[in-house]
Each structure stands twice: as structure tokens, then as C-alpha cells.
Design an enzyme around this catalytic site. Structure first.
Site, PDB file in Angstrom:
ATOM      1  N   LYS A 198       0.839  -1.198   0.000  1.00  7.25           N
ATOM      2  CA  LYS A 198       0.000   0.000   0.000  1.00  7.25           C
ATOM      3  C   LYS A 198       0.878   1.255   0.000  1.00  7.25           C
ATOM      4  O   LYS A 198       0.666   2.170  -0.763  1.00  7.25           O
ATOM      5  CB  LYS A 198      -0.924  -0.036   1.216  1.00  7.25           C
ATOM      6  CG  LYS A 198      -1.814   1.164   1.342  1.00  7.25           C
ATOM      7  CD  LYS A 198      -2.763   1.038   2.517  1.00  7.25           C
ATOM      8  CE  LYS A 198      -3.463   2.374   2.748  1.00  7.25           C
ATOM      9  NZ  LYS A 198      -4.347   2.353   3.900  1.00  7.25           N
ATOM     10  N   GLU A 204      10.514  -4.984   4.191  1.00  9.99           N
ATOM     11  CA  GLU A 204      10.513  -6.398   3.789  1.00  9.99           C
ATOM     12  C   GLU A 204      10.162  -6.537   2.310  1.00  9.99           C
ATOM     13  O   GLU A 204      10.831  -7.251   1.549  1.00  9.99           O
ATOM     14  CB  GLU A 204       9.478  -7.191   4.603  1.00  9.99           C
ATOM     15  CG  GLU A 204       9.790  -7.339   6.070  1.00  9.99           C
ATOM     16  CD  GLU A 204       9.197  -6.226   6.930  1.00  9.99           C
ATOM     17  OE1 GLU A 204       9.019  -5.093   6.417  1.00  9.99           O
ATOM     18  OE2 GLU A 204       8.935  -6.476   8.117  1.00  9.99           O
ATOM     19  N   GLY A 259      -4.871  -1.787   5.046  1.00 10.42           N
ATOM     20  CA  GLY A 259      -4.101  -2.930   4.558  1.00 10.42           C
ATOM     21  C   GLY A 259      -4.767  -4.264   4.867  1.00 10.42           C
ATOM     22  O   GLY A 259      -4.922  -5.126   4.009  1.00 10.42           O
ATOM     23  N   ARG A 260      -5.217  -4.437   6.120  1.00  5.84           N
ATOM     24  CA  ARG A 260      -5.787  -5.732   6.512  1.00  5.84           C
ATOM     25  C   ARG A 260      -7.203  -5.939   5.968  1.00  5.84           C
ATOM     26  O   ARG A 260      -7.794  -6.993   6.182  1.00  5.84           O
ATOM     27  CB  ARG A 260      -5.746  -5.871   8.034  1.00  5.84           C
ATOM     28  CG  ARG A 260      -6.358  -4.711   8.791  1.00  5.84           C
ATOM     29  CD  ARG A 260      -5.973  -4.744  10.265  1.00  5.84           C
ATOM     30  NE  ARG A 260      -6.411  -3.582  11.015  1.00  5.84           N
ATOM     31  CZ  ARG A 260      -5.716  -2.456  11.135  1.00  5.84           C
ATOM     32  NH1 ARG A 260      -4.565  -2.327  10.517  1.00  5.84           N
ATOM     33  NH2 ARG A 260      -6.177  -1.449  11.862  1.00  5.84           N
ATOM     34  N   GLU A 345      -4.665  -6.396  15.096  1.00  7.21           N
ATOM     35  CA  GLU A 345      -4.147  -5.093  14.652  1.00  7.21           C
ATOM     36  C   GLU A 345      -5.265  -4.057  14.702  1.00  7.21           C
ATOM     37  O   GLU A 345      -5.025  -2.878  14.939  1.00  7.21           O
ATOM     38  CB  GLU A 345      -3.545  -5.192  13.236  1.00  7.21           C
ATOM     39  CG  GLU A 345      -2.687  -3.985  12.871  1.00  7.21           C
ATOM     40  CD  GLU A 345      -1.896  -4.167  11.586  1.00  7.21           C
ATOM     41  OE1 GLU A 345      -0.668  -3.991  11.599  1.00  7.21           O
ATOM     42  OE2 GLU A 345      -2.512  -4.454  10.537  1.00  7.21           O
ATOM     43  N   HIS A 376      -4.092 -33.010  18.655  1.00  6.21           N
ATOM     44  CA  HIS A 376      -3.007 -33.837  19.188  1.00  6.21           C
ATOM     45  C   HIS A 376      -1.922 -32.977  19.833  1.00  6.21           C
ATOM     46  O   HIS A 376      -0.805 -33.432  20.021  1.00  6.21           O
ATOM     47  CB  HIS A 376      -2.431 -34.710  18.065  1.00  6.21           C
ATOM     48  CG  HIS A 376      -3.473 -35.644  17.536  1.00  6.21           C
ATOM     49  ND1 HIS A 376      -3.685 -36.899  18.056  1.00  6.21           N
ATOM     50  CD2 HIS A 376      -4.418 -35.480  16.578  1.00  6.21           C
ATOM     51  CE1 HIS A 376      -4.695 -37.475  17.423  1.00  6.21           C
ATOM     52  NE2 HIS A 376      -5.156 -36.631  16.523  1.00  6.21           N
ATOM     53  N   LYS A 500       9.082  -0.278  13.789  1.00  7.41           N
ATOM     54  CA  LYS A 500       9.704   0.089  12.507  1.00  7.41           C
ATOM     55  C   LYS A 500      10.729   1.200  12.707  1.00  7.41           C
ATOM     56  O   LYS A 500      11.822   1.180  12.138  1.00  7.41           O
ATOM     57  CB  LYS A 500       8.637   0.566  11.508  1.00  7.41           C
ATOM     58  CG  LYS A 500       7.705  -0.523  11.036  1.00  7.41           C
ATOM     59  CD  LYS A 500       6.799   0.035   9.941  1.00  7.41           C
ATOM     60  CE  LYS A 500       5.624  -0.874   9.691  1.00  7.41           C
ATOM     61  NZ  LYS A 500       4.621  -0.293   8.806  1.00  7.41           N
TER      62      LYS A 500
HETATM   63  O1  F6P Z   1       3.360  -3.151   9.748  1.00  6.42           O
HETATM   64  C1  F6P Z   1       1.997  -3.298   9.657  1.00  6.42           C
HETATM   65  C2  F6P Z   1       1.499  -2.817   8.360  1.00  6.42           C
HETATM   66  O2  F6P Z   1       1.479  -1.440   8.381  1.00  6.42           O
HETATM   67  C3  F6P Z   1       0.113  -3.401   8.084  1.00  6.42           C
HETATM   68  O3  F6P Z   1      -0.907  -2.638   8.587  1.00  6.42           O
HETATM   69  C4  F6P Z   1       0.132  -3.515   6.597  1.00  6.42           C
HETATM   70  O4  F6P Z   1      -0.845  -4.417   6.151  1.00  6.42           O
HETATM   71  C5  F6P Z   1       1.543  -4.000   6.365  1.00  6.42           C
HETATM   72  O5  F6P Z   1       2.307  -3.272   7.284  1.00  6.42           O
HETATM   73  C6  F6P Z   1       2.081  -3.844   4.968  1.00  6.42           C
HETATM   74  O6  F6P Z   1       2.071  -2.513   4.553  1.00  6.42           O
HETATM   75  P1  F6P Z   1       2.240  -2.118   3.030  1.00  6.42           P
HETATM   76  O7  F6P Z   1       1.103  -2.738   2.272  1.00  6.42           O
HETATM   77  O8  F6P Z   1       2.208  -0.635   3.002  1.00  6.42           O
HETATM   78  O9  F6P Z   1       3.552  -2.664   2.542  1.00  6.42           O
END
Ligand code: F6P
Length: 537
Positions: A198, A204, A259-260, A345, A376, A500
Site C-alpha cells: 500500500k 521487507e 491494509g488488513r 491489529e 493432538h 519500525k
Molecule cells: O506493519 C503493519 C502494516 O502497516 C500493516 O498494517 C500492513 O498491512 C503492512 O504493514 C504492509 O504494509 P504495506 O502494504 O504498506 O507494505
């Protein structure tokens, strides 16, 4: 927000019901199962094993009314600024066409994007869009994290049994091992990347996108043709362009999609590429039908509203501190991972919308895994541990064209566990069992189980794009209604931002060995240990 008079009524109800046995309530009232069943879209909620009764349902109805849940939902879907700290609406429902008539301009953007998604999906599937060396695509890798990964990953796993058009893969962790394992059996010439972020600033995702790019180039795709292998989804089109992704390969999303909550946007492109446009459309349709139900149904006939009221009741009034999700379908093996982000979240907060401290617990800890694997391992704690939990058992009735005998065993386990949560094992039965084993009577408590664990069963005919869409939407709305009842903002996530910021500081320390004195002694020692292991002095 929950009104104080309703809080008092819930508290008195808890005093009245705490010692009640749900098994007895089921025996006493032959209509209980029908009374406590809610059908919505393609789902059915069986709440008859929750510790509730008719009087409490009236309290629920009043509480929902006084908290303005119906009105709050209407505000949500019509674009009110519900996310106060980021000053934006949260319009994930618009992505599936709900209340589109009230927001025609935004919906036009949604429709245009859906058309572009369909066009690229069809072009790839028909072989009109092919790789740089002239080969058709066979595999697609989604690169993203959090909301840009968990929703599509869960849905693609759920649909894996349907005829796949492309094999779908996911890379999320910045640990290089994640990417290395995913690509080891793939051919760069026939692999398409979808970079989802987003913000297009997530460490990452950008790191993995760079490494995946390098893998494509090492595998025969040239710098000048790499554009044929990379698509992107983002609100930050300029950052994607800077990264070298062509505007024509970028699919927009909007800051009014959290995002979620974004699996319905172009973040779901991997679903369409993997399983076809029809599957993606059906996912949206399943969610839209659930949205409509949520808009019209009265509180105690309203599936997500009831789920929210039950969770509030269990966590705040019956004292459960953890919520376990148990899908009896391997297809839903990533459901709990997805729901962890959605619920924790969203509602893992400690202040109200106005910034006042919330003294009661907010979101419960959510966890779980596909049955019967957990049986189990951790079910021991569920049956005999002394923690209080609530549960959702998810039960698809049919399993496609599979071994009926194995499917029957799976279903028998789901029903058996639900019944065991209900009845447990009494002291008398335990004494008889100890005796039958030739054990002394004082060992009988080892066989006792309290039972009476509040849980719902969510039933669906089968795991299909429609039912998965409805299921996700039900949990989204449950999460929202809970946030309204608790008076908090479900749409920001400041808690994840702190890590972060510190992460950037620590990375510099690990790279250059500077700033150790600005860290606490423990973190500084760990940083030194890492540098000693990775950088020759
Ligand atoms: O670190 C959490 C977050 O901000 C989430 O809310 C989001 O879904 C995720 O990182 C990824 O963010 P982006 O889509 O901006 O890479």
C-alpha cells in the site's frame, strides 16, 4: 459505545448465568438450536453452545441499539471518516460494490481498476501476455507482508483444489530464506511477480522485490524486458515508478482501504491470476451479500453483530482471555493467521476514539489452526487447562470430490470436539473411569474436564470463493462492531510503527557499529554479538 446501563445489565446477566450449564439449557429448551441459529449469505452461525439465554438476547438487542451499531455500519459503508487518527474513511465494502450509489466517483475508480485487473488476468491466461523469452507464465509470486500478503495467501490456499490457472506463491519475510525456498523450483522465464505494498515503503517488501528482480535477471530476463514480469499494487505510484515499475503495470489502491481489509482491492490480483476472474468476482459477491445482510438484519438476527456481541460478552463478562479459531478444513489452514492481523491489529488498542484510557480488556488473543492437527497438541489445554477461552469452529459440510470416508472422520472430529467443549467429563464419570482402569479414586480428578466452554460453529456448504468471501466479511464486520462497542478506532495501527522506527536505528548500528551507546545495555550486547558473528573486526 456500550452504554453504562447496558453494561450493568450485562454484568447482572453474567452473575445470573455464570454458574449455568449450557448442556442443561440445551436439554431444557428443545427450540434452543433453532432460536440461536443465524443464516446469512452462504453461512450459518450456530450460537446454541454459547452461555446465553433469551433474557440475555434482549439485553444484546438493547445494547446494540443503544450503541448505535446499525447507524455506525451505515456511516462506515457510506464513507464517514471513521479512522480519526489518519483522517480517512475505511471503505473496504465499496470494493465489492456495497453502497456504491452513495460514492459514485470513488466507485468509478474501483470499477476501472477491476476492469484493468480482469484485462491483465485474461491476457496472461490466454497467452497474449507472456514472459520476456516468449514463454507463457506458469507461476505467480505475490510479494508483500501483513495485509498485502495474509488475505491473498489465505484465499489462494482455500481455492487450491479448484483448477488453478497459474501456481500461486507468496514471499513475505525479509529473511532471505523465505524467497530462496519459494524460487528454488521455479523458472524465472515463466514467473510473474506481483509486488504489493500500500505504502511502497515497507522494508521487507522492497527488499524482497529487489532480490526477486535479481533472480529474474540471473535467470535470463533482461533489464530492458523485466517489465513484462513485474506488476505492482500500491497507493504510492511515484515510489513504484522510482523502483522501476512501469505506470502501465501499476494497479492503484486508495488510502481509504486499510491494509488488513484490502484483499478485495488489486491486492487480490494474485487470486485472479491464480484461479481466474470468475473466482475473484465470486469472492467479492460472497462478501457483498454478507454486507447486505449486515445492513438490513436486526441485531440478534445479524450474524456479524451477534458474533461481536458474543465476543464482548465472553471477554468482558465471562472472563475469557483467548479466542481460538478451529477450521475443520485444511483449505482454511491460514484463516487464523489472517484473522490475527484483522482482529488484533484492528482492536488491540488501549484508548477510545477520544483518546481516553480503556481500562477493560480489548481484543482477545486470537489463535488456532486447522483441525484435527491441534487436537493432538494444544487441545489438552483447552479441555483441562485452567485458562478461559471462547472458540469458533468452522465446519464446511462438503469437501468436493474427495474421499468421503476421510471427510466423514474430519467432520466427526469437529462435532466430537464441539460436544466435548460442551459436556466435558463429570466427577462421577471420572471416578468410574479411574475404577475401570484399576486406579485409586483420588486419581479420578486427572480425568475430569469442566466443559461448558462457550463456542459457536460456523457452517457452510463448502469452501468456495463465495463462502470464503462471506466468511472474511463476517469477521471484518464483527471486528468493526466490537470496535464500536468498545469505543475505539479499528483502522489505525500505531503500535506497529514504533518497532519500525527503532528497526531503522538498529539496522544502522548493525551495519556500522555506531550508536551502541544510545541503546539499552541488553540490546547493545545483542547488537555486538550479531556484529561479531557477521563482520570480521
Ligand atoms: O506493519 C503493519 C502494516 O502497516 C500493516 O498494517 C500492513 O498491512 C503492512 O504493514 C504492509 O504494509 P504495506 O502494504 O504498506 O507494505
Amino acid at each position: 459505545m456500550l452504554q453504562s446501563s447496558d453494561h450493568d445489565s450485562l454484568q447482572s446477566a453474567a452473575e445470573r448465568l455464570r454458574a449455568a450449564s449450557v448442556a442443561d439449557l440445551l436439554t431444557q429448551d428443545p427450540t434452543r438450536v433453532d432460536q440461536l441459529k443465524i443464516e446469512a449469505a452462504s453461512l450459518e452461525l450456530d450460537a446454541s453452545k454459547q452461555l446465553i439465554d433469551e433474557n440475555l438476547l434482549n439485553v444484546f438487542a438493547r445494547a446494540a441499539h443503544n450503541a448505535g451499531l446499525t447507524e455506525a455500519y451505515e456511516q462506515l459503508i457510506t464513507g464517514a471518516e471513521v479512522n480519526v487518527t489518519e483522517q480517512r474513511p475505511a471503505l473496504h465494502t465499496l470494493l465489492r460494490g456495497t453502497a456504491s450509489e452513495t460514492l459514485p466517483d470513488a466507485y468509478q475508480d474501483v470499477s476501472d481498476t477491476l476492469m484493468r485487473m480482469q484485462a491483465v488476468t485474461d491476457a496472461v491466461h490466454s497467452g497474449r501476455q507472456i514472459g520476456a523469452t516468449g514463454k507463457p507464465f506458469t507461476d505467480v509470486i505475490n510479494i508483500g507482508i501483513g495485509g498485502s500478503d495474509l488475505g491473498p495467501r489465505m484465499v489462494c490456499r482455500a481455492l487450491k483444489h479448484t483448477s488453478a490457472k497459474l501456481n500461486t506463491h507468496f514471499i513475505s519475510n525479509v529473511d532471505p530464506h523465505d524467497l530462496d525456498v519459494v524460487v528454488q523450483d521455479l523458472n524465472p522465464e515463466t514467473t510473474l511477480l506481483v509486488v504489493c505494498s500500500k505504502t511502497f515503503t515497507t522494508e521487507e517488501t522492497l527488499t524482497n522485490a529487489q532480490r526477486a528482480r535479481a533472480w529474474l535477471i540471473a535467470g535470463g530476463v533482461t533489464e530492458s524486458t523485466i517489465g513484462q514480469h513485474v506488476l505492482a499494487v500500491t497507493t504510492n505510484l511515484s515510489a513504484a515508478a522510482e523502483f522501476g515499475i512501469d505506470e502501465a503495470a501499476c494497479f492503484p489502491m486508495w488510502d481509504w482501504v486499510g491494509g488488513r481489509y484490502s484483499v478485495w482491492s488489486a491486492i487480490g490480483l494474485v487470486i485472479a491470476l491464480g484461479f481466474g476472474w470468475q473466482a475473484f468476482s465470486s469472492l467479492l459477491e460472497g462478501a457483498r451479500t454478507l454486507d447486505e445482510h449486515t445492513r438490513r438484519a436486526e441485531p440478534t438476527d445479524n450474524l456479524p453483530m451477534m458474533m461481536a456481541l458474543l465476543e464482548l460478552w465472553n471477554t468482558r463478562y465471562l472472563g475469557t482471555d483467548t479466542h481460538v479459531v478451529l477450521p475443520y478444513s485444511q483449505r482454511l489452514e491460514y484463516l487464523a493467521d489472517f484473522l490475527q492481523q484483522l482482529t488484533m491489529e484492528s482492536n488491540g488498542k488501549r484508548v477510545t476514539l477520544e483518546g481516553e484510557a480503556i481500562t477493560e480488556v480489548t481484543a482477545p488473543v486470537l489463535w488456532g489452526s486447522a483441525g484435527t492437527i491441534g487436537q493432538h497438541s494444544y487441545y489438552q489445554l483447552l479441555h483441562q487447562g485452567n485458562r478461559r477461552f471462547s472458540a469458533d469452529i468452522i465446519l464446511p459440510l462438503t469437501n468436493g470430490d474427495v474421499d468421503l470416508d476421510a471427510h466423514r472422520k474430519l467432520a466427526a472430529n469437529a462435532l466430537a470436539q464441539s460436544r466435548a467443549f460442551l459436556i466435558g467429563r463429570s466427577a462421577e464419570e471420572s471416578r468410574a473411569l479411574a475404577k475401570s482402569k484399576g486406579l485409586a479414586a483420588d486419581l479420578a480428578p486427572h480425568f475430569e474436564m469442566p466443559g461448558n466452554h462457550p463456542h459457536s460453529t460456523i457452517v457452510m456448504h463448502a469452501v468456495t470463493p463465495e463462502t470464503v468471501g462471506a466468511l472474511i466479511a463476517a469477521f471484518e464486520h464483527k471486528t468493526f462492531f466490537l470496535s464500536v462497542l468498545m469505543g475505539l478506532n479499528a483502522f489505525d495501527q500505531w503500535g506497529v510503527e514504533l518497532g519500525k522506527v527503532i528497526g531503522r536505528q538498529v539496522r544502522t548500528t548493525l551495519e556500522h557499529g555506531t550508536g551502541l551507546d544510545q541503546l539499552d545495555a541488553s540490546t547493545a550486547a545483542l547488537a555486538r554479538a550479531w556484529r561479531n558473528a557477521n563482520h570480521a573486526s
